[in-house]
Design an enzyme around this catalytic site. Structure first.
Site, PDB file in Angstrom:
ATOM      1  N   LYS A  79      -9.797 -17.877  31.068  1.00 39.29           N
ATOM      2  CA  LYS A  79     -10.126 -17.046  29.895  1.00 39.29           C
ATOM      3  C   LYS A  79      -9.709 -17.778  28.625  1.00 39.29           C
ATOM      4  O   LYS A  79      -8.533 -17.960  28.362  1.00 39.29           O
ATOM      5  CB  LYS A  79      -9.400 -15.701  29.980  1.00 39.29           C
ATOM      6  CG  LYS A  79      -9.721 -14.772  28.820  1.00 39.29           C
ATOM      7  CD  LYS A  79      -8.994 -13.442  29.001  1.00 39.29           C
ATOM      8  CE  LYS A  79      -9.313 -12.480  27.888  1.00 39.29           C
ATOM      9  NZ  LYS A  79      -8.557 -12.737  26.671  1.00 39.29           N
ATOM     10  N   SER A 111      -5.410 -16.607  29.879  1.00 34.59           N
ATOM     11  CA  SER A 111      -5.394 -16.486  28.430  1.00 34.59           C
ATOM     12  C   SER A 111      -4.240 -17.274  27.792  1.00 34.59           C
ATOM     13  O   SER A 111      -4.185 -18.488  27.902  1.00 34.59           O
ATOM     14  CB  SER A 111      -5.369 -15.001  28.056  1.00 34.59           C
ATOM     15  OG  SER A 111      -5.627 -14.806  26.703  1.00 34.59           O
TER      16      SER A 111
END
Length: 177
Positions: free
Chosen positions: A113, A88
């Protein structure tokens, strides 16, 4: 989170004051956080340029370096360590530093992600995490679903002797150590 920016800046200032000649920034097993924190962290190493974009249904937000970083001098070599646990917002930072040419990434492919999520607490104490957007690298790449491929791949054996870190050792080697 927000506290990461100040903590990183303080650490970088201290290292620079002690005469650091290179930086190894370890993002392994860092699950990420908020995109504004990713902007602030990447900006510690980049004084200008596009860091990432966030795509909504009908618009695109561009996130740029803030120009107030502690280690933006390109003569200070930088290596970023990554692995499958780098996800992320940490992938945002690694991709921005790699694609800009500011750093080389070393290690294993990251998690993959590229979603932006909003957390809402519910009245009963539960919560709802809603995916609202997707982010992309400066070159409009996506880390999903396979992850960011490091510039230098280091295969880490299942069993590593205590005190050994083949990824860190490779990074130091790349920095001439």
């Amino acid at each position: 989170g927000e506290e990461a920016i100040g903590a990183l800046r303080a650490a970088l200032d201290a290292l620079r004051a002690e005469g650091a000649r290179a930086i190894v920034f370890d993002l392994r097993d860092n699950p990420g956080g908020f995109i504004n924190a990713a902007q602030g962290v990447a900006s510690q190493f980049l004084d200008e340029g596009l860091l990432f974009t966030v795509e909504h249904d009908d618009s695109v937000d561009e996130w740029y370096a803030t120009g107030d970083g502690a280690a933006t001098d390109a003569s200070l070599p930088l290596v970023v360590l990554v692995n499958r646990g780098t996800a992320s917002a940490s992938e945002i930072v690694a991709a921005a530093l790699s694609e800009s040419g500011r750093a080389r990434t070393v290690g294993e492919r990251t998690f993959g992600k590229n979603t932006v999520q909003v957390w809402t607490e519910l009245p009963d104490g539960g919560g709802l995490r809603l995916t609202t957007d997707r982010w992309f690298t400066p070159g409009h790449g996506s880390v999903a679903p396979r992850g960011l491929a490091p510039d230098v791949v280091v295969e880490v054996p299942d069993e590593v002797a205590p005190g050994e870190d083949p990824v860190l050792e490779r990074a130091i080697q790349l920095l001439g150590g």
